[in-house]
Scaffold this motif. Structure first.
Motif, PDB file in Angstrom:
ATOM      1  N   VAL A 148     -11.216 -63.215 -17.903  1.00 17.45           N
ATOM      2  CA  VAL A 148      -9.875 -63.176 -17.316  1.00 17.45           C
ATOM      3  C   VAL A 148      -8.819 -62.878 -18.374  1.00 17.45           C
ATOM      4  CG1 VAL A 148      -8.090 -64.556 -16.171  1.00 17.45           C
ATOM      5  CG2 VAL A 148     -10.463 -64.670 -15.375  1.00 17.45           C
ATOM      6  N   ALA A 149      -8.962 -63.486 -19.556  1.00 14.79           N
ATOM      7  CA  ALA A 149      -7.962 -63.298 -20.614  1.00 14.79           C
ATOM      8  C   ALA A 149      -7.816 -61.819 -20.979  1.00 14.79           C
ATOM      9  CB  ALA A 149      -8.340 -64.122 -21.842  1.00 14.79           C
ATOM     10  N   LYS A 150      -8.926 -61.131 -21.106  1.00 18.53           N
ATOM     11  CA  LYS A 150      -8.863 -59.696 -21.422  1.00 18.53           C
ATOM     12  C   LYS A 150      -8.337 -58.891 -20.236  1.00 18.53           C
ATOM     13  CE  LYS A 150     -13.170 -59.669 -22.830  1.00 18.53           C
ATOM     14  NZ  LYS A 150     -14.486 -59.277 -23.389  1.00 18.53           N
ATOM     15  N   GLY A 151      -8.679 -59.343 -19.038  1.00 17.16           N
ATOM     16  CA  GLY A 151      -8.194 -58.658 -17.857  1.00 17.16           C
ATOM     17  C   GLY A 151      -6.686 -58.747 -17.711  1.00 17.16           C
ATOM     18  N   LYS A 152      -6.129 -59.897 -18.019  1.00 17.22           N
ATOM     19  CA  LYS A 152      -4.680 -60.071 -17.908  1.00 17.22           C
ATOM     20  C   LYS A 152      -3.936 -59.147 -18.881  1.00 17.22           C
ATOM     21  CE  LYS A 152      -4.621 -64.801 -16.096  1.00 17.22           C
ATOM     22  NZ  LYS A 152      -4.132 -64.407 -14.767  1.00 17.22           N
ATOM     23  N   GLU A 153      -4.591 -58.767 -19.968  1.00 20.24           N
ATOM     24  CA  GLU A 153      -4.001 -57.830 -20.920  1.00 20.24           C
ATOM     25  C   GLU A 153      -4.286 -56.369 -20.552  1.00 20.24           C
ATOM     26  OE1 GLU A 153      -5.162 -58.763 -24.891  1.00 20.24           O
ATOM     27  OE2 GLU A 153      -4.610 -60.879 -24.734  1.00 20.24           O
ATOM     28  N   ALA A 205      -6.564 -59.451  -8.032  1.00 20.22           N
ATOM     29  CA  ALA A 205      -5.421 -60.340  -8.288  1.00 20.22           C
ATOM     30  C   ALA A 205      -5.804 -61.478  -9.219  1.00 20.22           C
ATOM     31  CB  ALA A 205      -4.878 -60.903  -6.976  1.00 20.22           C
ATOM     32  N   ASN A 206      -7.069 -61.885  -9.209  1.00 20.39           N
ATOM     33  CA  ASN A 206      -7.509 -62.994 -10.038  1.00 20.39           C
ATOM     34  C   ASN A 206      -7.813 -62.585 -11.479  1.00 20.39           C
ATOM     35  OD1 ASN A 206      -7.464 -65.118  -8.049  1.00 20.39           O
ATOM     36  ND2 ASN A 206      -9.236 -64.139  -7.112  1.00 20.39           N
ATOM     37  N   ILE A 207      -7.873 -61.295 -11.748  1.00 17.04           N
ATOM     38  CA  ILE A 207      -8.220 -60.827 -13.096  1.00 17.04           C
ATOM     39  C   ILE A 207      -7.074 -60.026 -13.716  1.00 17.04           C
ATOM     40  CG2 ILE A 207      -9.887 -59.554 -14.498  1.00 17.04           C
ATOM     41  CD1 ILE A 207     -11.190 -61.858 -13.117  1.00 17.04           C
ATOM     42  N   THR A 208      -6.671 -58.954 -13.059  1.00 13.89           N
ATOM     43  CA  THR A 208      -5.656 -58.068 -13.647  1.00 13.89           C
ATOM     44  C   THR A 208      -4.333 -58.099 -12.891  1.00 13.89           C
ATOM     45  OG1 THR A 208      -6.634 -56.228 -12.379  1.00 13.89           O
ATOM     46  CG2 THR A 208      -7.327 -56.487 -14.680  1.00 13.89           C
ATOM     47  N   GLY A 209      -4.250 -58.907 -11.837  1.00 18.81           N
ATOM     48  CA  GLY A 209      -3.008 -59.006 -11.090  1.00 18.81           C
ATOM     49  C   GLY A 209      -3.011 -58.151  -9.839  1.00 18.81           C
ATOM     50  N   ALA A 210      -2.026 -58.401  -8.982  1.00 18.50           N
ATOM     51  CA  ALA A 210      -1.975 -57.743  -7.676  1.00 18.50           C
ATOM     52  C   ALA A 210      -1.163 -56.452  -7.683  1.00 18.50           C
ATOM     53  CB  ALA A 210      -1.403 -58.717  -6.648  1.00 18.50           C
ATOM     54  N   HIS A 258       0.518 -68.070   6.991  1.00 20.12           N
ATOM     55  CA  HIS A 258       0.406 -67.958   5.543  1.00 20.12           C
ATOM     56  C   HIS A 258       1.728 -67.497   4.936  1.00 20.12           C
ATOM     57  CE1 HIS A 258      -3.987 -68.178   6.095  1.00 20.12           C
ATOM     58  NE2 HIS A 258      -4.033 -68.485   4.822  1.00 20.12           N
ATOM     59  N   LEU A 259       2.113 -68.186   3.871  1.00 15.85           N
ATOM     60  CA  LEU A 259       3.299 -67.783   3.126  1.00 15.85           C
ATOM     61  C   LEU A 259       2.927 -66.690   2.123  1.00 15.85           C
ATOM     62  CD1 LEU A 259       4.774 -71.335   2.474  1.00 15.85           C
ATOM     63  CD2 LEU A 259       5.722 -69.593   4.002  1.00 15.85           C
ATOM     64  N   PRO A 260       3.879 -65.866   1.712  1.00 17.74           N
ATOM     65  CA  PRO A 260       3.575 -64.841   0.708  1.00 17.74           C
ATOM     66  C   PRO A 260       3.077 -65.468  -0.590  1.00 17.74           C
ATOM     67  CG  PRO A 260       5.726 -64.450   1.718  1.00 17.74           C
ATOM     68  CD  PRO A 260       5.284 -65.812   2.165  1.00 17.74           C
ATOM     69  N   LEU A 261       2.168 -64.785  -1.246  1.00 14.36           N
ATOM     70  CA  LEU A 261       1.628 -65.273  -2.514  1.00 14.36           C
ATOM     71  C   LEU A 261       2.612 -65.085  -3.663  1.00 14.36           C
ATOM     72  CD1 LEU A 261      -2.033 -63.960  -2.204  1.00 14.36           C
ATOM     73  CD2 LEU A 261      -1.307 -66.352  -2.148  1.00 14.36           C
ATOM     74  N   ASP A 262       3.492 -64.108  -3.536  1.00 12.46           N
ATOM     75  CA  ASP A 262       4.489 -63.829  -4.577  1.00 12.46           C
ATOM     76  C   ASP A 262       3.844 -63.697  -5.959  1.00 12.46           C
ATOM     77  OD1 ASP A 262       6.605 -63.835  -2.768  1.00 12.46           O
ATOM     78  OD2 ASP A 262       6.880 -66.005  -2.927  1.00 12.46           O
ATOM     79  N   GLY A 263       2.713 -63.025  -5.998  1.00 11.44           N
ATOM     80  CA  GLY A 263       2.053 -62.755  -7.270  1.00 11.44           C
ATOM     81  C   GLY A 263       1.169 -63.861  -7.793  1.00 11.44           C
ATOM     82  N   ALA A 264       1.140 -65.004  -7.104  1.00 14.51           N
ATOM     83  CA  ALA A 264       0.303 -66.122  -7.565  1.00 14.51           C
ATOM     84  C   ALA A 264      -1.165 -65.816  -7.292  1.00 14.51           C
ATOM     85  CB  ALA A 264       0.715 -67.407  -6.864  1.00 14.51           C
ATOM     86  N   ALA A 265      -2.041 -66.362  -8.137  1.00 18.63           N
ATOM     87  CA  ALA A 265      -3.479 -66.213  -7.922  1.00 18.63           C
ATOM     88  C   ALA A 265      -3.885 -67.118  -6.764  1.00 18.63           C
ATOM     89  CB  ALA A 265      -4.241 -66.590  -9.186  1.00 18.63           C
ATOM     90  N   PRO A 266      -4.429 -66.559  -5.674  1.00 16.73           N
ATOM     91  CA  PRO A 266      -4.731 -67.373  -4.498  1.00 16.73           C
ATOM     92  C   PRO A 266      -5.728 -68.486  -4.771  1.00 16.73           C
ATOM     93  CG  PRO A 266      -5.657 -65.160  -4.294  1.00 16.73           C
ATOM     94  CD  PRO A 266      -4.731 -65.141  -5.460  1.00 16.73           C
TER      95      PRO A 266
END
Length: 536
Positions: free
Chosen positions: A300-305, A317-322, A405-413
């Motif tokens: 995940v750390a490398k994916g976020k970069e 969304a859980n690795i590189t974002g939505a 369901h409320l919007p995720l607003d970029g949060a990891a579900p």
């Protein structure tokens, strides 16, 4: 046999464990040593049941700090005294059982079939089918309308020993769980280098070489990782690309063909050709050097970069974002021009979510409390989280009697769910969407994407369901798989990194046979045939 096999959407709770906590009742007496009769909620006098549980790392240590359980206690006047483990759950649960000081029940029991049958034989847990028929109208209705779930919950001796978790989202091949490890490609890098989306395995190799050599992130350093995965990592494994070479592979190394025959996947010629393809990729320096050792956090750390060119997971969304920096990789044509996606055997069903122990003197009370978990509005909250929480993130708003369901607003579900869900016994049926709750935005997006991208290339009509086998067969399969799975992944890693699969293939097949592949197939086939006959 066509059945409604649905599987844990991203969504399905993966209980990541760490610390322990418990709760003591306030102004609540322990459950009496006699059976309370004609139980109706709320109880006239607050009463306590003792339960062992497990919960996720981000969840409160005491489940009673979750709004879901606070509301349940208010509605029922039943307090749960939890012994809650957030690490080494199975070991601690088994030590508690061995001590003889049994709780009334185990919530999120995490029991394998061997555990359930062993506990039943040892008198640790009690059968619950009569409780379902007498005291649990919500679950009984689900079983009556969906007899496959009753069959899946029933042990070979005819008893039901545990209450299930059921989560549907789509039916048959259109279930969201038909595909798990989706491949994601860096579209920003494609655009930067002026490359087209690859459509074949050869074109993918060319694109990955460009990712390695042409500095697509533009920082002047060769720090891009063209291709990454987690070896034997479930949703993060590279298996989904193997379908381009034939039958393909899945986490069970097993498919059911359209004639109802169980097929092992990791001994086919197409499997060998896929491994040779990945070996070529490795020889060109395209595979992440950490792919065979890395854990989830490193991945995940490398994916976020955004270091990956291509990687694998359930939901990006859980690795590189939505955002739009990554898109799903199309189904690739293999060397012979054919495209194929191997269906998983995943389904939204787990039979092990709640057991009642022989120490429990209040079976009616416990059964009626558990049945509340199968109320549609309660099940939806148990599965995802709740509404109206002023201290933690909310998954829903309750409007006009429906959970939206409320919007995720970029949060990891996945992280949001860990904090508020109860998990445990529940049922979210496909019919609940647009009646009891909305479909989660991330799930609908993934389901639509899966249908557009993968569904046309899935040929298997059936899956291998969660067959409840005899204890001896369950034990034998576990022993065979302990040796066989380790050997399969060890050899796959060796061949991808070092080659020599042609030279070693005959010895590999002989070793699979030696550790029990033929017997494994016989047990699996017999279990499937028995289930299919009962489902007719």
């Amino acid at each position: 046999m066509k059945a409604k096999w649905m599987v844990p959407i991203l969504l399905s709770s993966v209980l990541v464990l760490g610390a322990c906590g418990g709760s003591k009742g306030k102004n609540a007496k322990s459950s009496p040593d006699y059976e309370l009769e004609n139980v109706a909620f709320p109880l006239k006098e607050k009463t306590t049941l003792k339960m062992i549980s497990q919960s996720a790392a981000l969840a409160p240590k005491d489940p009673n700090d979750k709004l879901i359980f606070q509301r349940l206690e208010e509605d029922t006047n039943l307090h749960i005294d939890w012994t809650n483990y957030n690490s080494d759950f199975a070991e601690k649960r088994n030590l508690d059982i061995a001590s003889g000081d049994l709780p009334d029940a185990i919530f999120n029991a995490g029991a394998g079939d061997y555990d359930l049958l062993n506990w039943a034989e040892s008198g640790v847990i009690v059968p619950v089918e009569d409780l379902i028929d007498q005291y649990m109208p919500n679950l009984k209705k689900i079983f009556d309308e969906n007899p496959d779930y009753r069959q899946l919950s029933t042990a070979p001796d005819g008893h039901i020993y545990s209450f299930p978790w059921i989560e549907e989202l789509g039916v048959d091949k259109e279930s969201i769980h038909t595909v798990n490890d989706m491949a994601w490609i860096n579209t920003e890098w494609l655009d930067k280098l002026g490359l087209e989306m690859p459509e074949t395995t050869d074109e993918l190799m060319t694109v990955l070489e460009a990712f390695k050599t042409q500095d697509p992130n533009g920082n002047g350093e060769a720090d891009e990782i063209p291709f990454s995965f987690i070896n034997n990592g479930g949703n993060e494994d590279l298996k989904s690309l193997m379908g381009a070479f034939g039958l393909g592979d899945n986490d069970d190394h097993l498919i059911v063909d359209n004639e109802g025959k169980v097929q092992f996947t990791a001994d086919k010629e197409g499997y060998k050709e896929a491994v040779k393809y990945f070996n070529e990729m490795n020889d060109k320096g395209l595979i992440d050097k950490e792919a065979f050792e890395q854990d989830w956090n490193t991945y995940v750390a490398k994916g976020k970069e955004h270091k990956y060119g291509v990687y694998f997971t359930w939901d990006k969304a859980n690795i590189t974002g939505a955002d739009d920096s990554y898109d799903v990789l199309p189904v690739l044509a293999g060397p012979d021009g054919s495209k194929h996606v191997t269906r998983t055997n995943g389904m939204g069903f787990s039979r092990d979510r709640f057991v009642i122990t022989s120490a429990n003197k209040n079976l009616e009370l416990t059964a009626k409390w558990v049945d509340k978990m199968y109320e549609p509005l309660q099940s939806v909250q148990n599965n995802w989280g709740t509404y109206g929480d002023k201290e933690q993130a909310n998954i829903f708003e309750l409007k006009d009697g429906m959970l939206k369901h409320l919007p995720l607003d970029g949060a990891a579900p996945g992280e949001l769910r860990q904090k508020t869900e109860a998990s445990g016994p529940l049922a979210v049926l496909d019919s609940y969407y647009d009646t009891v709750t909305t479909m989660p935005d991330d799930a609908k997006w993934r389901l639509d994407l899966m249908h557009e991208t993968y569904l046309p290339y899935i040929t298997e009509d059936n899956i291998y369901p969660r067959v409840f086998l005899e204890k001896e067969d369950t034990d034998r399969l576990a022993k065979i798989e302990t040796d066989m799975w380790d050997y399969i992944y060890r050899k796959r890693a060796e061949w991808i990194t070092n080659g020599k699969i042609d030279e070693e293939w005959a010895d590999y097949l002989a070793e699979l046979k030696r550790v029990g592949l033929d017997e494994w197939l016989e047990i699996k086939q017999a279990g499937y045939d028995t289930f299919a006959k009962g489902a007719q």
